[in-house]
Write a protein that holds these residues in place. Sequence first.
Motif, short mmCIF file in Angstrom:
data_model
loop_
_atom_site.label_atom_id
_atom_site.label_comp_id
_atom_site.label_asym_id
_atom_site.label_seq_id
_atom_site.Cartn_x
_atom_site.Cartn_y
_atom_site.Cartn_z
N LEU A 205 0.80 -1.22 0.00
CA LEU A 205 0.00 0.00 0.00
C LEU A 205 0.83 1.27 0.00
O LEU A 205 0.34 2.31 -0.40
CB LEU A 205 -0.93 0.03 1.22
N ALA A 206 2.05 1.18 0.47
CA ALA A 206 2.93 2.34 0.56
C ALA A 206 2.32 3.41 1.46
O ALA A 206 1.23 3.23 2.00
CB ALA A 206 3.21 2.91 -0.82
N ARG A 207 3.02 4.48 1.63
CA ARG A 207 2.53 5.54 2.50
C ARG A 207 2.10 6.71 1.64
O ARG A 207 2.91 7.42 1.05
CB ARG A 207 3.63 5.97 3.46
N THR A 208 0.81 6.89 1.56
CA THR A 208 0.22 7.99 0.80
C THR A 208 -0.79 8.67 1.71
O THR A 208 -1.14 8.13 2.76
CB THR A 208 -0.50 7.46 -0.46
N PRO A 209 -1.28 9.84 1.32
CA PRO A 209 -2.30 10.47 2.16
C PRO A 209 -3.52 9.58 2.41
O PRO A 209 -4.11 9.61 3.48
CB PRO A 209 -2.68 11.72 1.36
N LYS A 210 -3.88 8.74 1.44
CA LYS A 210 -5.05 7.86 1.60
C LYS A 210 -4.79 6.69 2.56
O LYS A 210 -5.72 6.14 3.11
CB LYS A 210 -5.50 7.31 0.25
N THR A 211 -3.53 6.31 2.71
CA THR A 211 -3.21 5.18 3.60
C THR A 211 -2.56 5.63 4.90
O THR A 211 -2.10 4.81 5.68
CB THR A 211 -2.29 4.17 2.90
N GLU A 212 -2.53 6.92 5.13
CA GLU A 212 -1.87 7.47 6.31
C GLU A 212 -2.45 6.89 7.61
O GLU A 212 -1.73 6.72 8.59
CB GLU A 212 -1.99 9.00 6.31
N PHE A 213 -3.73 6.54 7.62
CA PHE A 213 -4.34 5.98 8.83
C PHE A 213 -3.66 4.70 9.29
O PHE A 213 -3.66 4.38 10.48
CB PHE A 213 -5.85 5.75 8.64
N LEU A 214 -3.04 3.97 8.37
CA LEU A 214 -2.34 2.74 8.73
C LEU A 214 -1.00 3.01 9.40
O LEU A 214 -0.42 2.12 10.01
CB LEU A 214 -2.11 1.87 7.49
N TYR A 215 -0.51 4.23 9.30
CA TYR A 215 0.81 4.57 9.83
C TYR A 215 0.72 5.39 11.11
O TYR A 215 1.68 6.02 11.51
CB TYR A 215 1.62 5.34 8.77
N GLN A 216 -0.41 5.37 11.77
CA GLN A 216 -0.55 6.07 13.04
C GLN A 216 -0.06 5.16 14.15
O GLN A 216 -0.12 3.94 14.05
CB GLN A 216 -2.01 6.45 13.27
N GLY A 217 0.44 5.75 15.20
CA GLY A 217 0.86 4.98 16.37
C GLY A 217 2.19 4.28 16.17
O GLY A 217 3.10 4.79 15.52
N ALA A 218 2.30 3.08 16.74
CA ALA A 218 3.56 2.33 16.76
C ALA A 218 4.05 1.97 15.36
O ALA A 218 5.25 2.02 15.10
CB ALA A 218 3.40 1.07 17.60
N ARG A 219 3.17 1.62 14.44
CA ARG A 219 3.59 1.25 13.09
C ARG A 219 4.27 2.42 12.40
O ARG A 219 5.30 2.27 11.75
CB ARG A 219 2.41 0.76 12.26
N GLY A 220 3.72 3.60 12.54
CA GLY A 220 4.32 4.78 11.94
C GLY A 220 5.70 5.07 12.52
O GLY A 220 6.62 5.42 11.78
N LYS A 221 5.84 4.90 13.82
CA LYS A 221 7.14 5.11 14.45
C LYS A 221 8.16 4.08 13.96
O LYS A 221 9.31 4.42 13.70
CB LYS A 221 7.01 5.06 15.97
#
Length: 95
Positions: free
Chosen positions: A44-60
Motif C-alpha cells: 500500500l505504501a505511504r500515501t495520504p489515503k493510507t496514512e491511517f495505517l501509519y498512526q501509532g507504533a507502526r508509523g514510528k
Amino acid sequence: MMEELLMGRLWSYFHGQPREVEKYIKLAGYQSEEEIDELIFRTLARTPKTEFLYQGARGKRYERKIRSGKESSVNDRHLHSIDRALKAQKAKAGQ
C-alpha cells in the motif's frame, strides 16, 4: 500479486479502521508485527489515503526504518515525500 489484491480489498472495505485491517491480515497468516509492517509497506505504501495505517507504533517503526537506511523492501517510488526528503538528506550527509 495476491498480496496487493488482498491489501487493496482490505483498504477499500476498512478505510480508516487500522485494527480491522490488521485483524484480517493476521487471519491471512501474517502474525508478527514485522511481517504485517512489511506487507503494508510493500503493497500500500505511504500515501495520504493510507496514512491511517501509519498512526501509532507502526508509523514510528516505519520512520525508524527509513532513517536507519534499512528499508530493503520499501520501494522508493512509494515513499512518503517527507521520507524521500529524509533519505536524500541522509545520502547528501554521507557524501
